[in-house]
Enzyme design. Structure first.
Site, PDB file in Angstrom:
ATOM      1  CB  SER A  78       8.098  14.613 -64.233  1.00  0.00           C
ATOM      2  OG  SER A  78       8.675  15.880 -63.945  1.00  0.00           O
ATOM      3  CE1 TYR A 107      -7.980  16.729 -67.609  1.00  0.00           C
ATOM      4  CE2 TYR A 107      -6.035  18.044 -67.178  1.00  0.00           C
ATOM      5  CZ  TYR A 107      -6.713  17.117 -67.955  1.00  0.00           C
ATOM      6  OH  TYR A 107      -6.117  16.590 -69.075  1.00  0.00           O
ATOM      7  CE  LYS A 155      -5.008  19.750 -70.367  1.00  0.00           C
ATOM      8  NZ  LYS A 155      -3.630  20.148 -70.745  1.00  0.00           N
ATOM      9  CB  SER A 205      -7.839  16.311 -72.328  1.00  0.00           C
ATOM     10  OG  SER A 205      -8.498  15.178 -71.805  1.00  0.00           O
TER      11      SER A 205
HETATM   12  C1  WQD Z   1     -10.375   4.834 -67.307  1.00  0.00           C
HETATM   13  C2  WQD Z   1     -11.490   3.855 -66.931  1.00  0.00           C
HETATM   14  C3  WQD Z   1     -12.454   4.288 -64.775  1.00  0.00           C
HETATM   15  C4  WQD Z   1      -9.015   3.294 -62.321  1.00  0.00           C
HETATM   16  C5  WQD Z   1      -8.534  10.573 -67.110  1.00  0.00           C
HETATM   17  C6  WQD Z   1      -8.698  12.041 -67.324  1.00  0.00           C
HETATM   18  C7  WQD Z   1      -8.273  12.372 -68.731  1.00  0.00           C
HETATM   19  C8  WQD Z   1      -6.868  11.903 -68.943  1.00  0.00           C
HETATM   20  C9  WQD Z   1      -6.766  10.406 -68.674  1.00  0.00           C
HETATM   21  C10 WQD Z   1      -5.314  13.677 -68.534  1.00  0.00           C
HETATM   22  C11 WQD Z   1     -12.668   4.558 -66.252  1.00  0.00           C
HETATM   23  C12 WQD Z   1     -11.774   2.926 -64.804  1.00  0.00           C
HETATM   24  C13 WQD Z   1      -9.834   3.517 -63.414  1.00  0.00           C
HETATM   25  C14 WQD Z   1      -9.312   2.228 -61.439  1.00  0.00           C
HETATM   26  C15 WQD Z   1     -11.198   1.651 -62.781  1.00  0.00           C
HETATM   27  N1  WQD Z   1      -5.991  12.605 -68.087  1.00  0.00           N
HETATM   28  N2  WQD Z   1     -10.895   2.707 -63.647  1.00  0.00           N
HETATM   29  N3  WQD Z   1     -10.399   1.430 -61.707  1.00  0.00           N
HETATM   30  O1  WQD Z   1     -10.915   8.836 -66.316  1.00  0.00           O
HETATM   31  O2  WQD Z   1     -10.867   8.082 -68.739  1.00  0.00           O
HETATM   32  O3  WQD Z   1      -9.361   9.911 -68.013  1.00  0.00           O
HETATM   33  O4  WQD Z   1      -7.211  10.192 -67.321  1.00  0.00           O
HETATM   34  O5  WQD Z   1      -5.321  14.155 -69.621  1.00  0.00           O
HETATM   35  O6  WQD Z   1      -8.359  13.752 -68.903  1.00  0.00           O
HETATM   36  O7  WQD Z   1     -10.069  12.354 -67.175  1.00  0.00           O
HETATM   37  O8  WQD Z   1      -8.925   7.580 -67.263  1.00  0.00           O
HETATM   38  O9  WQD Z   1      -7.591   5.689 -66.451  1.00  0.00           O
HETATM   39  O10 WQD Z   1      -8.766   7.188 -64.756  1.00  0.00           O
HETATM   40  O11 WQD Z   1     -10.112   5.628 -66.141  1.00  0.00           O
HETATM   41  O12 WQD Z   1     -12.190   0.925 -62.996  1.00  0.00           O
HETATM   42  O13 WQD Z   1      -8.600   1.969 -60.416  1.00  0.00           O
HETATM   43  O14 WQD Z   1     -10.969   2.936 -65.974  1.00  0.00           O
HETATM   44  O15 WQD Z   1     -13.665   4.215 -64.044  1.00  0.00           O
HETATM   45  O16 WQD Z   1     -13.855   3.896 -66.650  1.00  0.00           O
HETATM   46  P1  WQD Z   1     -10.142   8.581 -67.556  1.00  0.00           P
HETATM   47  P2  WQD Z   1      -8.776   6.521 -66.083  1.00  0.00           P
END
Ligand code: WQD
Length: 338
Positions: free
Chosen positions: A37, A150, A154, A125
């Site tokens: 942060s 990770y 949780k 999460s």
């Molecule tokens: C979302 C979708 C990607 C980036 C993660 C953690 C979860 C929470 C939130 C902490 C997926 C796609 C992503 C990119 C893409 N973190 N994507 N191009 O993976 O659902 O969750 O972050 O609490 O615990 O697991 O979130 O935003 O990374 O991905 O296509 O450059 O977007 O493949 O389908 P995710 P995300």
């Protein structure tokens, strides 16, 4: 005025929750090690709230610091955000994640017990569900073997909380299982500040939109979904912040020893391409993206059943996907002005 300690309170969700707590009449106290942060968030909070919030710089694993905070302030409760959250990094450095995410919770629980602080809201999460057995996901949907250290931290932390409650400790706990937080405060004075290249979709989209990134890679479009891209439940960070306030309120009249858990999502799922289309609509500009290979470990589709939190906490989402993307975009534009 009831004081609430926010661990990780200068972070993305923590800072927005600080605003929601003040608006609800609470006095937030922040501890943050600023590893993920930025102190600019404190300036943003000062401008939004018109006052400086007490902030301790340090690590929740530091027992002496935690005891100092609990000694300085008579706390009503704690909201525990402080944790490392990068799925990929956790695979490369598991011990960092177990030491920080699990270790800091144990130190916090010991300190709460020592000072007789009873109320805790824990940041969990939806990642604990893995690829859920049913959709939308209920709180009773079985958790899966974690896809990453990770996610495992949780699950372990949830189990620690349940064991502490089962021991009969004087503590009242709510675990909130977040889906995908996006968006920013309407003032554009606080928002998501990913360090380095964003792993998450929406910050990568807004950084591409403003030209910081050349183009977005969509991680696969050959999944079993309407347009082939993954589905997630994207929730506005201010709706998520409100769920924390309602959780603290809810605990006030619960029995001495209490545990419950809630999904916090919108109840709607959107594909990656739908997010891109919604962004292009709110920003008024086309997004440069291409389809790339699948990202290992990605869940295909997950979104929340929100019946329990709506019925028990009286919470419901107020913002749409477009609202959240508009606020994320305005925040990105504000960052460019700095
Ligand atoms: C979302 C979708 C990607 C980036 C993660 C953690 C979860 C929470 C939130 C902490 C997926 C796609 C992503 C990119 C893409 N973190 N994507 N191009 O993976 O659902 O969750 O972050 O609490 O615990 O697991 O979130 O935003 O990374 O991905 O296509 O450059 O977007 O493949 O389908 P995710 P995300």
């Amino acid at each position: 005025m009831d004081k609430i300690l926010i661990t990780g309170g200068a972070g993305y969700i923590g800072s927005h929750t600080a605003v929601a707590l003040v608006n609800a009449g609470y006095q937030p106290i922040i501890i943050d090690d600023f590893s993920n942060s930025n102190k600019s968030a404190l300036n943003g909070l000062q401008q939004i709230l018109g006052t400086d919030l007490p902030c301790y710089e340090g690590d929740c694993n530091d027992k002496k610091l935690m005891q100092q905070i609990f000694s300085d302030h008579e706390l009503t409760g704690v909201i525990h955000f402080a944790a490392n959250k990068a799925v990929g990094e956790s695979t490369a450095f598991p011990l960092k994640y177990y030491k920080n995410n699990v270790g800091s919770l144990v130190v916090l629980l010991e300190t709460m017990e020592e000072f007789g602080v009873k109320d805790l809201v824990f940041s969990s999460s939806c990642t604990v569900y893995g690829q859920p057995d049913e959709l939308p996901v209920k709180e009773t949907t079985p958790r899966k073997v974690a896809e990453s250290p990770y996610g495992n931290t949780k699950k372990i932390c949830e189990d620690i909380l349940i064991d502490v409650v089962k021991s009969g400790a004087s503590i009242r706990i709510i675990s909130l299982r977040y889906f995908n937080p996006i968006g920013a405060h309407e003032s554009s004075l606080i928002g998501e500040l990913p360090l380095g290249v964003p792993a998450n979709l929406v910050p990568f989209v807004t950084q591409t939109g403003i030209g910081l990134r050349e183009k977005l890679t969509v991680h696969g479009n050959d999944y079993d979904t309407p347009d082939g891209t993954c589905i997630r439940d994207y929730i506005h960070v201010m709706d998520l912040a409100d769920a924390h306030v309602k959780s603290i309120d809810y605990l006030q009249d619960k029995p001495e020893t209490y545990y419950d858990l809630f999904n916090v999502g919108t109840g709607n799922g959107n594909t990656v391409l739908e997010v891109i289309q919604a962004f292009e609509k709110v920003s008024g500009k086309p997004l440069n993206y291409h389809i790339g290979p699948r990202r290992p470990g990605d869940v295909v589709k997950v979104w929340a059943d929100t019946q329990k939190i709506e019925e028990k906490l009286g919470w419901k989402p107020n913002y749409s996907l477009e609202d959240a993307l508009r606020d994320s975009w305005n925040w990105q534009l504000a960052l460019a002005e700095k």
